[in-house]
Design a protein around this motif. Sequence first.
Motif, PDB file in Angstrom:
ATOM      1  N   ARG A 177       0.822  -1.215   0.000  1.00 20.35           N
ATOM      2  CA  ARG A 177       0.000   0.000   0.000  1.00 20.35           C
ATOM      3  C   ARG A 177       0.851   1.258   0.000  1.00 20.35           C
ATOM      4  O   ARG A 177       0.418   2.309  -0.485  1.00 20.35           O
ATOM      5  CB  ARG A 177      -0.953  -0.011   1.207  1.00 20.35           C
ATOM      6  N   PHE A 190      -1.331   4.497  -0.940  1.00 19.03           N
ATOM      7  CA  PHE A 190      -2.455   4.602  -0.003  1.00 19.03           C
ATOM      8  C   PHE A 190      -1.965   4.865   1.416  1.00 19.03           C
ATOM      9  O   PHE A 190      -2.732   5.263   2.280  1.00 19.03           O
ATOM     10  CB  PHE A 190      -3.297   3.329  -0.030  1.00 19.03           C
ATOM     11  N   PRO A 213      -1.828   8.594  -5.052  1.00 16.52           N
ATOM     12  CA  PRO A 213      -1.950   7.328  -5.793  1.00 16.52           C
ATOM     13  C   PRO A 213      -2.318   7.531  -7.259  1.00 16.52           C
ATOM     14  O   PRO A 213      -1.846   6.799  -8.114  1.00 16.52           O
ATOM     15  CB  PRO A 213      -3.082   6.576  -5.071  1.00 16.52           C
ATOM     16  N   TYR A 214      -3.172   8.564  -7.494  1.00 14.06           N
ATOM     17  CA  TYR A 214      -3.631   8.723  -8.876  1.00 14.06           C
ATOM     18  C   TYR A 214      -2.571   9.336  -9.787  1.00 14.06           C
ATOM     19  O   TYR A 214      -2.800   9.526 -10.957  1.00 14.06           O
ATOM     20  CB  TYR A 214      -4.949   9.499  -8.944  1.00 14.06           C
ATOM     21  N   VAL A 250       1.613   3.132 -11.096  1.00  8.29           N
ATOM     22  CA  VAL A 250       1.409   1.757 -10.648  1.00  8.29           C
ATOM     23  C   VAL A 250      -0.093   1.524 -10.615  1.00  8.29           C
ATOM     24  O   VAL A 250      -0.862   2.468 -10.503  1.00  8.29           O
ATOM     25  CB  VAL A 250       1.972   1.506  -9.231  1.00  8.29           C
ATOM     26  N   ASN A 251      -0.495   0.276 -10.734  1.00 11.53           N
ATOM     27  CA  ASN A 251      -1.894  -0.051 -10.574  1.00 11.53           C
ATOM     28  C   ASN A 251      -2.016  -1.275  -9.682  1.00 11.53           C
ATOM     29  O   ASN A 251      -1.083  -2.051  -9.566  1.00 11.53           O
ATOM     30  CB  ASN A 251      -2.566  -0.300 -11.923  1.00 11.53           C
ATOM     31  N   THR A 252      -3.200  -1.368  -9.059  1.00 10.65           N
ATOM     32  CA  THR A 252      -3.371  -2.382  -8.038  1.00 10.65           C
ATOM     33  C   THR A 252      -4.531  -3.308  -8.392  1.00 10.65           C
ATOM     34  O   THR A 252      -5.564  -2.846  -8.888  1.00 10.65           O
ATOM     35  CB  THR A 252      -3.663  -1.711  -6.681  1.00 10.65           C
ATOM     36  N   PHE A 288      -6.964  -5.423  -6.255  1.00 12.04           N
ATOM     37  CA  PHE A 288      -7.293  -5.508  -4.843  1.00 12.04           C
ATOM     38  C   PHE A 288      -7.796  -6.895  -4.480  1.00 12.04           C
ATOM     39  O   PHE A 288      -8.369  -7.601  -5.296  1.00 12.04           O
ATOM     40  CB  PHE A 288      -8.364  -4.478  -4.485  1.00 12.04           C
ATOM     41  N   GLY A 337      -9.633   3.669 -16.037  1.00 10.53           N
ATOM     42  CA  GLY A 337      -8.321   4.304 -15.892  1.00 10.53           C
ATOM     43  C   GLY A 337      -7.908   5.070 -17.142  1.00 10.53           C
ATOM     44  O   GLY A 337      -7.400   6.189 -17.062  1.00 10.53           O
ATOM     45  N   ARG A 381      -9.766   8.321 -17.414  1.00  9.22           N
ATOM     46  CA  ARG A 381      -9.266   9.340 -16.484  1.00  9.22           C
ATOM     47  C   ARG A 381      -8.000   9.984 -17.027  1.00  9.22           C
ATOM     48  O   ARG A 381      -7.700  11.132 -16.767  1.00  9.22           O
ATOM     49  CB  ARG A 381      -8.984   8.752 -15.099  1.00  9.22           C
ATOM     50  N   ARG A 394      -8.577  -4.424 -15.612  1.00  6.67           N
ATOM     51  CA  ARG A 394      -8.765  -3.006 -15.303  1.00  6.67           C
ATOM     52  C   ARG A 394      -7.452  -2.357 -14.903  1.00  6.67           C
ATOM     53  O   ARG A 394      -7.204  -1.188 -15.202  1.00  6.67           O
ATOM     54  CB  ARG A 394      -9.792  -2.868 -14.169  1.00  6.67           C
ATOM     55  N   ALA A 395      -6.608  -3.128 -14.209  1.00 10.98           N
ATOM     56  CA  ALA A 395      -5.319  -2.581 -13.795  1.00 10.98           C
ATOM     57  C   ALA A 395      -4.316  -2.645 -14.937  1.00 10.98           C
ATOM     58  O   ALA A 395      -3.605  -1.677 -15.223  1.00 10.98           O
ATOM     59  CB  ALA A 395      -4.811  -3.346 -12.579  1.00 10.98           C
ATOM     60  N   ASN A 447      -3.917  -0.156 -18.149  1.00 12.95           N
ATOM     61  CA  ASN A 447      -3.193   1.116 -18.034  1.00 12.95           C
ATOM     62  C   ASN A 447      -1.704   0.954 -18.329  1.00 12.95           C
ATOM     63  O   ASN A 447      -0.979   1.931 -18.367  1.00 12.95           O
ATOM     64  CB  ASN A 447      -3.370   1.675 -16.623  1.00 12.95           C
TER      65      ASN A 447
END
Lengths: 317, 374, 397
Positions: free
Chosen positions: C61, C66, C86-87, C91-93, C95, C113, C116, C160-161, C164
């Motif tokens: 995290r 985070f 974080p944004y 890196v992407n997570t 969860f 993502g 955005r 989804r991660a 990006n």
Amino acid sequence: MAAPPTSEEVTNGAEPPSGDEGATGAAPVTPRPRHARSEGAKAHGLLGPTTIWLTLFLLAPLVIVIWYSVGTRGVINPVQHPGGKLNWSNFSRALDPSFLPIFIRTVAYAAATTVASLILGFPLAYVIARFGGTWKNVLLGLIILPFWTSYLVRMYAWRFILDENGLANTVLGSLGLGRNHQFTNTHWAVVLGLTYGFLPFMVLPLYASLERMDAGLIEAAYDLGSNRFSTFWRITFRTSLPGVVAGVLLTFIPALGDFVTPQLLGGTRTQTFGSTIQDQFGQGQNWPLGSAMAVLLMAFILVGVFVYTSRVGEDVL
Amino acid sequence: MTEEHDNVRVAFLWDPTSPRWSRRRFLQTMGFMAAAGAAGTSCGGGGGSSGSGPEAKRLNFYNWTDYIAESTIPGFTKATGIKVTYDNYSSNDDLFAKIRQGGTGYDLIVPTDNFVVKMIDGGLLEKLDLSKIPNVKNLDPRFRTAAFDPGNRYSIPWQWGTTGIGYDPDAVGSRVDDWTGFDLPAVKGRSSFLDEARDAFGMAMYALGKDPNSTAAGDIEAARKYLIALKKKVKQITSDYQDPLKSGGLILAQAYSGDVFQVQAENKKVQYVIPKSGAFQWVDSLCIPKGAKHPGNAHKFMNYILEPKVGAALTNYVQYGTPNKAALPFVDKAVKDNPLIMPPADVLAELKFQKPLGEAELKIADAWTSVKTS
Amino acid sequence: MDTTAEASHEPDARPVEVAVQDVVKRFGDTAAVDRVSLEVRRGEFFSFLGPSGCGKTTTLRMIAGFEEPDGGRILLGGTDIAGVPPYRRNVNTVFQSYALFPHLSVWDNVAFGLRRKRVPGAQVRERVGRYLELVELAGMERRRPGQLSGGQQQRVALARALVNEPAVLLLDEPLGALDLKLRKQMQLELMRIQREVGITFVYVTHDQEEALVMSDRLVVMNAGRVEQIGYPEDVYERPATRFVAGFIGTSNIFDARVRALDGDLLVLEAPPGDRVVVPAVDGTAPGARIAITVRPEKLRILGETDPVPGGLCSVGGTIAEVVYQGVSTQFVVRTDAGDTLVAFRQNSERVSDAGVPGSRTRLVWHPEHNVVLADPPAADPSPPADTDPHRQEELVP
């Protein structure tokens, strides 16, 4: 308010939808008719008292109001059905254009109340749900606290605050801001009273949906490059929409039918549809007309709710 | 019945210092709810028949909120051994709806004259046996021959009063002696008139120099226009004017006489006036609803209240006019000599009762709806 | 502690993608992460392994942004990312709970993502389509997360991660919610995907088998500290600490005193007829007490009278328990020295051949399978080693 299952949900099922761990491997459940029937009977048994209650106290009055709405008024007997004849003219009377400005005003009050409740209620529900911690229940209790006294009493309290010689003017006067402000008898006073009265109906469903929201969604949004504002708008607000929908309905509908607030905080220009209906059962001496107006208001709400939930609902619920 | 109790409590919450509350203190909400509730189950009717067997020593009395002396009921119980259950209501509509529905269990009610007529017409009242009420002789003759119930066949007057103007001369800036007081510039937006169709129309008719009981279409139309114009000048149409009148939220209001005297007890500046172009007088009377279980006890109560000293105590307390002529010697001088409580005969002659109008009343009701929704 | 790679691995020339330097994170009085340092190379599949509360997720995290470290630095592609929200981190997570947006379709979840970042629409369509294909969810675009199975949701979270194309993909126990069969399948799937996209994966798990199967390298953490960093076979074959030996697989751990030095072997004290030797460790002299570990599958079970091949360690004892496990059989042997050792034997022979509970037996193994643990043996030398809770530990999920 639950959205009916979409066809997509029913048909395409390569894997059974399941959120539970381990459930995916489970064998399909074979229905056992005998068992199912006894379950059904049990469900009926459980619903028995509810059915009786609803029939007695929801359906019966509704039927009576509808029955009244096709009656003929009288001096001694306020509703008659001479010769069993139904009198539909009450409805054309209820749709008289002279009531239109009042109806529009009523909708405007309810809409303003709903918007104000949403603007005030959302941050409140959000803060309690997210940061309430161990205080959550206490804070919710405080939201519900006003319900412990009658709505009427609370409206009298507002009148005490807003009156010419009320608390608001006294305080403003002592601050040198003048003590002759006219607060009561204004549209603002009515909307304020309604908002105060119905805010909990907005906050509670909002809280329920915000509380249920996975805090991980916010982190996920940040993680995917969404900034704070965008995250609030696209994730927090959007996932709370079922709560918003419920809150809007729970606020708008009673606000639409309210007649106490305009009477206590309003003046001669704040008559609402609800108070007009009320008048028909009192000095207006026209119960059939009042019933017809009530039926029409109910129909308006039903249609409105239907349109609202089918348009918003599909996307949200 | 609980609504009425709540009502009393609601009232007291807002001013515990007030010694008592208007008989007409009118929380319409409650009245409406009660009426609607009564409407929901229009079945039943007068259950027990009168005159069969001896009556229990009980009396169920249903009266306006705070419209009785503290000594009245204890005195009655002491004199007769009859236990009284006392409940309150706050509007004639409310009372009428309940009585029409029947089965209320009340033995004694106090409707206003025009509602007495409605109830007589509706067959909702028991006929009185005047032989059991020898004190009826104590009544002022004008209440023995009143148009709404000549000969007291159904009703025994309780208290009477007038519907005039309560106002604060200092705030208004001058004395007011007629309905034209509403037109004074200082009054604009700070006045009210009653949320009662007949009272409002009667005021309009008087102001326009017409018969207050007129049912002529032209008169009703003229009165309707008068009221719509008046509505633009006032702050509220309300029967709940006592508080604001006391606190200054209202400086002039169409009001019932006794209410204003009660306000006066706390705000000395407030005055009552009977407008010189005329005003209604009214009388609330004891009646026995059809099917009452204790009509004999109700008769005893009627006779009791007509005792000179009992009647005087009532008037001294509630500050309305007494119909009991024999009681006058015992009435406080301040009350007796107040021409506003007990107007002299020549003034009285000009003050009419609300005449029951039968079906024509509905025309006024419709005109009233038009006023309210304009 | 010991991060040296085995000789079998070529020195890694790839640049460092994530560098964690002396990072400390406190929650209240306790240090959830205590001076952790490690490096993850570009394109590596790197795992954090440890029991819950060991600090692995907290470290992840902090990389994601985070949490902010209370001490130390985290470098991403050579840049200190302290204070970067974080944004804005590349890196992407994925969860543990997937955290899929319930109100958005699969497509919109995956496109979130890119949108955005204001990636042009055509490109969004191309990439979302490609990654849904990659995770084998083509055709599910219109569904809502609630209409998907756990495994499908997991794939959406991954797509989804990944879509990006971040420098580093952080995965926080992504398979934890799946049942065993699906988990095994997804492990292979994840490895395939990682090979295909070539993105650096930082993977958190408490499942030692998962970590061994999937990782290029892994770090074992305990109580906020690094226990060992290395290749899976190193960590398994040559556990650095008692904790690692116990946490990963089944281990025999016992303490013994060094009797003598025999060339490059340490000869340990043992009952007559037994022989236990270990490769010499720097700075260990006769008389010292050391902790030894040896994996059960390295031990061979012989009959009492079978000849013992020369040069092997040999320990006599009594069979206490025989547990048939399908592929293999587990023997629990109480040795004459008072230790309890576990041995596995492949069931390529008949089970009964090796003996039954109560029969005498002899365990033999090659000295080089003995590993001297870095941490000292139990403080008090006198009591027999079988009071040591770590001696035989098995953590099968």
